[in-house]
Scaffold this active site. Structure first.
Site, PDB file in Angstrom:
ATOM      1  N   ASP A 301       0.872  -1.171   0.000  1.00 51.33           N
ATOM      2  CA  ASP A 301       0.000   0.000   0.000  1.00 51.33           C
ATOM      3  C   ASP A 301       0.917   1.231   0.000  1.00 51.33           C
ATOM      4  OD1 ASP A 301      -2.156   1.712   0.037  1.00 51.33           O
ATOM      5  OD2 ASP A 301      -3.172   0.754   1.720  1.00 51.33           O
TER       6      ASP A 301
HETATM    7  C1  BGC Z   1      -5.179   3.086   0.354  1.00 53.19           C
HETATM    8  C2  BGC Z   1      -5.418   1.994  -0.648  1.00 53.19           C
HETATM    9  C3  BGC Z   1      -5.380   2.545  -2.051  1.00 53.19           C
HETATM   10  C4  BGC Z   1      -4.062   3.251  -2.268  1.00 53.19           C
HETATM   11  C5  BGC Z   1      -3.879   3.794  -3.658  1.00 53.19           C
HETATM   12  C6  BGC Z   1      -3.977   3.925   0.002  1.00 53.19           C
HETATM   13  O1  BGC Z   1      -3.914   5.071   0.797  1.00 53.19           O
HETATM   14  O2  BGC Z   1      -5.002   2.513   1.620  1.00 53.19           O
HETATM   15  O3  BGC Z   1      -6.651   1.363  -0.391  1.00 53.19           O
HETATM   16  O4  BGC Z   1      -5.574   1.520  -2.975  1.00 53.19           O
HETATM   17  O5  BGC Z   1      -3.960   4.316  -1.348  1.00 53.19           O
HETATM   18  O6  BGC Z   1      -4.655   4.893  -3.886  1.00 53.19           O
END
Ligand code: BGC
Length: 757
Positions: A301
């Site tokens: 993530d």
């Molecule tokens: C979130 C994810 C997301 C990623 C990309 C992160 O802050 O936890 O769920 O897919 O950002 O945008």
């Protein structure tokens, strides 16, 4: 005779042979490519960067490629993947030119490896102007309608692909058992079976046409694992979860989605029992790869490798953080806004601290996905995909699904002789008030034309607020609005103003709950509804006019203090683009509500337990001698939801009274609509293991089915369980079924039976 069956078998064999040959050809290409790539090129493939690293904000507020930036990212850092959007949502043409410019540059490199672009299309396509946004998962779970959630995923896949993007960071498989958590609305609620059923359907809908087809996208199971259970309720903070609970409640839905063929998985940013999941070889290798058999791409993530150093403090340097994460099994780093991952991993491989073989494995996985997605054949936005964008029927689906989420929690009668408050009639004079009434953010929540969903100006002109939807339905003359733009606008909370505005109306509709938020900015210290909203509700009740409370919220905000004064309560969650119309349709009876709570709605901040709780949770000793068994006392129970009809159950029956290992458990029950309106009803089948060697769950949802019934109509609903449904995970982490007595419950009917091996 050359039978039809033989023909089918022959063509299936031929198909398998062709598929194997294609696989072999792709595998040969992957091997060849890897053999010819430099260490930098390989590390680059494992690097995912934010779109702002290759773009600037153009005059219309959207991301526009900046040539020098793009060249640096593609040629110097050799990035394999880009994600995200910047600024305003872009239309299809703008996405088309962004993606095309990026792919042009990627194809100008020696190996011409296309870029894998990823995005968050969480309840419909978040960042494309003109897309349709559907209800968030929490509402879909209330609908218990798998057909709807599958259709939504299909449309989401098509509108994402039409935007030139083939990788979606969805579905969310996190289970909503911690109501404070700011991403609760992205979950399918507290029950593992509902999460599993909905998520598996979505994975299939995203991928089943074949990843190279213009109607499909690669799905992402996220966030592996335990992200949704922070001890203190705050996003990306530690969770304490026993291995037994992990296997019982948190992992089964991931296993089911792996089995359904999901291509990628995103890792939980936080830690479980003190170990950051991005650093856990045990979870990523032993569990995910070895036990669960996942062969696809493991992506981090946001920033989560460097955070092993900056936040988790398990790596003394960013370089060590890279080593730990790659050793643990990460294939791709969502870096995404600086280049140290690239520098450190290149150095670690060159110095031999990480073997080149190790990164070859990840690069092969990444390249394989690019081949499967057809990116090597054509990395550009596909005309066929674009043709699927923005169809009228998506709006119809948005309305149908928003209606299906509506969960009626209360509907009082004014006096013994009168009918229930709801549905309203069209001549009633209504006052619409509250911060949710004149704002689109509360109807949509997170990931809605912006990350937070709170930018009111980004919503399409055509999306109706609640006030507008009321006016459209019953005419402006019947509607008085005391609702103002801006969720925090103090005018929304003016109690005197509200009382005055209510003077000439028959009813007050009060839209309370939460403004839009996403992730950590939605952190909450107290689940109780905000004080100014409580005061507004009290003032509304004091007018003496019946108050209908509409709750627009992503998590169960506590309403105990005002609940008795509200004559009707409709929980609308985050219903999306057509949410306002769906609410109005429900309040006026054009739609008969059938949503049921996919979580236990807490009554007190300090007292929350899930419906499946351990039996001991029920035990309460409030004084020296007295013990009661009412320790589970939510405001509203899991599975609860009213209708404008009445449904009664009869004839619950089982095909046997004692079952053994290979038996099928056939359950049959009759349901009748005894009301005077047609309606839908979710039949929920619960199972309890009465006694077990380790404290059994109080009950577990095992099957559900949605039935439509006209007034007076009856239907027989049949379910089939296997003895695996009787199993639980014990402390040795084995899934076991034990001899003994079990109970089945459907509605108010129960039946006991025995199991003997
Ligand atoms: C979130 C994810 C997301 C990623 C990309 C992160 O802050 O936890 O769920 O897919 O950002 O945008």
């Amino acid at each position: 005779m050359f039978t039809k069956l033989k023909l089918i078998t022959l063509s299936l064999c031929l198909f398998t042979v062709q598929a194997l040959a294609a696989d072999k050809a792709t595998e040969d290409k992957i091997k060849k490519l890897i053999a010819s790539m430099s260490i930098e090129e390989k590390v680059g493939q494992m690097t995912q960067l934010d779109v702002r690293e290759v773009s600037v904000t153009g005059p219309e507020g959207v991301a526009v490629v900046k040539a020098e930036k793009l060249k640096k990212i593609i040629h110097k850092y050799k990035a394999g993947s880009i994600l995200n959007a910047a600024g305003q949502p872009m239309n299809i043409e703008q996405w088309g030119s962004l993606i095309s410019a990026i792919q042009d540059e990627a194809l100008s490199t020696e190996h011409q490896i296309p870029i894998l672009y990823g995005i968050d299309s969480i309840h419909g396509v978040t960042y494309t102007a003109g897309s349709t946004l559907f209800p968030h998962n929490i509402g879909l779970a209330a609908s218990l309608d798998l057909e709807l959630s599958n259709q939504i995923a299909k449309v989401t896949a098509m509108e994402t692909r039409a935007s030139g993007i083939r990788w979606n960071f969805d579905p969310v498989l996190d289970i909503g058992r911690q109501p404070l958590w700011s991403r609760f609305e992205e979950t399918f609620g507290e029950d593992p079976y509902i999460v599993e059923q909905m998520a598996v359907g979505m994975v299939k809908a995203y991928e089943q046409d074949g990843l190279d087809k213009p109607t499909a996208v690669a799905s992402t199971m996220k966030h592996f694992v335990g992200y949704s259970a922070p001890d203190n309720g705050k996003d990306r903070t530690p969770a304490t979860i026993s291995d037994k609970d992990l296997w019982e409640y948190y992992l089964p839905q991931f296993q089911a989605a792996v089995d359904a063929g999901s291509s990628t998985i995103m890792i939980n940013s936080a830690s479980i029992n003190g170990v950051p999941v991005h650093a856990s070889k045990h979870l990523l290798q032993d569990v995910l790869r070895d036990k669960m058999g996942f062969k696809g791409l493991i992506v981090t993530d946001w920033e989560d490798i460097i955070r092993l150093h900056t936040r988790h403090r398990i790596a003394a340097t960013p370089r060590e953080a890279v080593k730990i994460a790659i050793d643990a099994g990460i294939d791709m780093s969502m870096v995404p806004n600086e280049m140290s991952f690239f520098e450190h991993l290149t150095d670690l491989v060159k110095s031999g601290e990480i073997s080149e073989q190790r990164i070859n494995e990840s690069v092969a996985i990444i390249l394989r996905l690019k081949f499967e997605l057809g990116l090597f054949d054509n990395p550009y936005p596909e005309q066929e995909a674009i043709a699927n964008f923005g169809k009228k029927q998506y709006q119809d689906l948005a309305l149908e699904s928003a209606r299906a989420t509506m969960t009626l929690l209360k509907n009082e009668t004014l006096s013994k002789a009168s009918a229930s408050i709801l549905p309203l009639t069209k001549n009633d004079k209504v006052l619409i008030a509250g911060p949710g009434a004149n704002n689109l953010g509360p109807l949509h929540g997170s990931w809605s034309y912006s990350w937070q969903g709170s930018n009111e100006e980004r919503y399409p002109e055509s999306t109706l607020t609640l006030v507008e939807a009321f006016q459209a339905e019953v005419g402006a003359d019947n509607v008085t609005s005391f609702a103002f733009t801006g969720y925090d606008n103090l005018a929304n909370y003016d109690t005197d103003g509200l009382a005055k505005a209510a003077e000439n109306v028959d009813y007050i509709v009060l839209a309370l709950g939460e403004g839009a938020y996403a992730e950590s900015p939605g952190a909450l210290d107290d689940l109780t509804l905000d004080k100014n909203q409580i005061e507004l509700a009290k003032a509304a009740a004091l007018t003496g006019k019946p108050v209908i409370l509409v709750l627009l919220q992503g998590r169960p905000r506590i309403v105990k203090e005002i609940e008795p004064a509200m004559k009707a309560i409709l929980l609308a969650y985050r219903p999306g683009s057509k949410g306002a119309e769906a609410i109005v349709d429900t309040l006026y009876g054009k739609h008969n509500p059938s949503g049921v709570l996919p979580f236990s709605y807490p009554q007190f901040t300090g007292d929350h337990s899930t419906y499946d709780r351990n039996f001991l949770t029920n035990v309460q000793q409030l004084n020296v001698s007295g013990v009661s068994f009412n320790g589970h006392k939510p405001q509203w129970k899991f599975g609860f939801g009213l209708s404008y009809s009445n449904f009664t159950y009869s004839k619950l029956s089982l095909n046997k009274s004692t079952y053994s290992a290979d038996d099928k458990i056939s359950v049959s029950v009759q349901i009748k609509n005894t009301g005077d309106k047609a309606g839908e009803h979710a039949v929920q089948l619960f199972l309890s293991d009465l006694y077990a060697s380790e404290s059994p769950d109080f009950k577990r949802l095992k099957r559900f089915s949605k039935v439509k019934l006209k007034p007076g109509q009856s239907k027989t609903v049949k379910f089939e369980l296997t003895t695996k449904d009787l199993s639980f995970v014990n402390s040795a982490l084995e899934r076991v079924v034990e001899d003994g007595e079990f109970k089945i419950a459907v509605g108010d009917l129960t039946k006991n039976f025995n199991y003997k091996k």
